[in-house]
Write a protein that holds these residues in place. Structure first.
Motif, short mmCIF file in Angstrom:
data_model
loop_
_atom_site.label_atom_id
_atom_site.label_comp_id
_atom_site.label_asym_id
_atom_site.label_seq_id
_atom_site.Cartn_x
_atom_site.Cartn_y
_atom_site.Cartn_z
N ASP A 7 -8.45 0.26 6.34
CA ASP A 7 -7.19 0.16 5.58
C ASP A 7 -6.98 -1.28 5.16
N ASP A 8 -6.61 -1.47 3.89
CA ASP A 8 -6.39 -2.83 3.40
C ASP A 8 -5.04 -3.40 3.85
N ASP A 52 -8.29 5.00 4.68
CA ASP A 52 -7.24 4.88 3.66
C ASP A 52 -7.81 5.27 2.31
N ASN A 54 -6.31 4.18 -1.02
CA ASN A 54 -6.22 3.08 -1.99
C ASN A 54 -6.53 1.74 -1.33
N MET A 55 -7.63 1.15 -1.78
CA MET A 55 -8.06 -0.15 -1.25
C MET A 55 -8.80 -0.90 -2.34
#
Ligand SMILES: [Mg+2]
Length: 122
Positions: A7-8, A52, A54-55
């Protein structure tokens, strides 16, 4: 279990990592798909991956595609997403995710998802 969070968002990774610790597991953090590939290539010893969507660099779906094309790991992958569109979830499952969890989630929801995965593996 050794659980890898990809996860970003540092705050989400810290929160989920705390849940994992409280549930008696060990948590590890990769900041995007590329970082995760490096970690797994070094040692493919995770029991579960929380991914995740969106990264930057490499997003969740790209990571799933890379994993399928390169047989990176057989570790079960659970998608963490704010997307509840069935077609997006289908896409993640099509590319090898075994489960998904809607963000934000509680420790209890994470616990029940983990035990579902354990019973699937048994
Ligand atoms: Mg993100």
């Amino acid at each position: 279990m050794k659980i890898l969070i990809i996860d970003d968002s540092n705050s989400i990774a810290m929160m989920v990592g705390q849940f994992i610790k409280e549930l008696g597991h060990d948590s590890y953090h990769a900041t995007d798909g590329r970082d995760a590939i490096d970690m797994i290539a070094q040692e493919d010893n995770f029991d579960l991956i929380l991914l995740d969507w969106n990264m930057p660099e490499m997003d969740g779906l790209e990571f799933l595609k890379y994993n399928q094309e390169n047989s990176l790991t057989k570790t079960p992958i659970m998608m963490m997403t704010t997307e509840n569109k069935p077609e997006k979830i289908m896409k993640a499952l099509e590319f090898g995710a075994v489960e998904y969890i809607m963000k934000p989630f509680s420790k209890d929801v994470l616990e029940s998802k983990i035990s579902t995965l354990k019973s699937m593996a048994a």
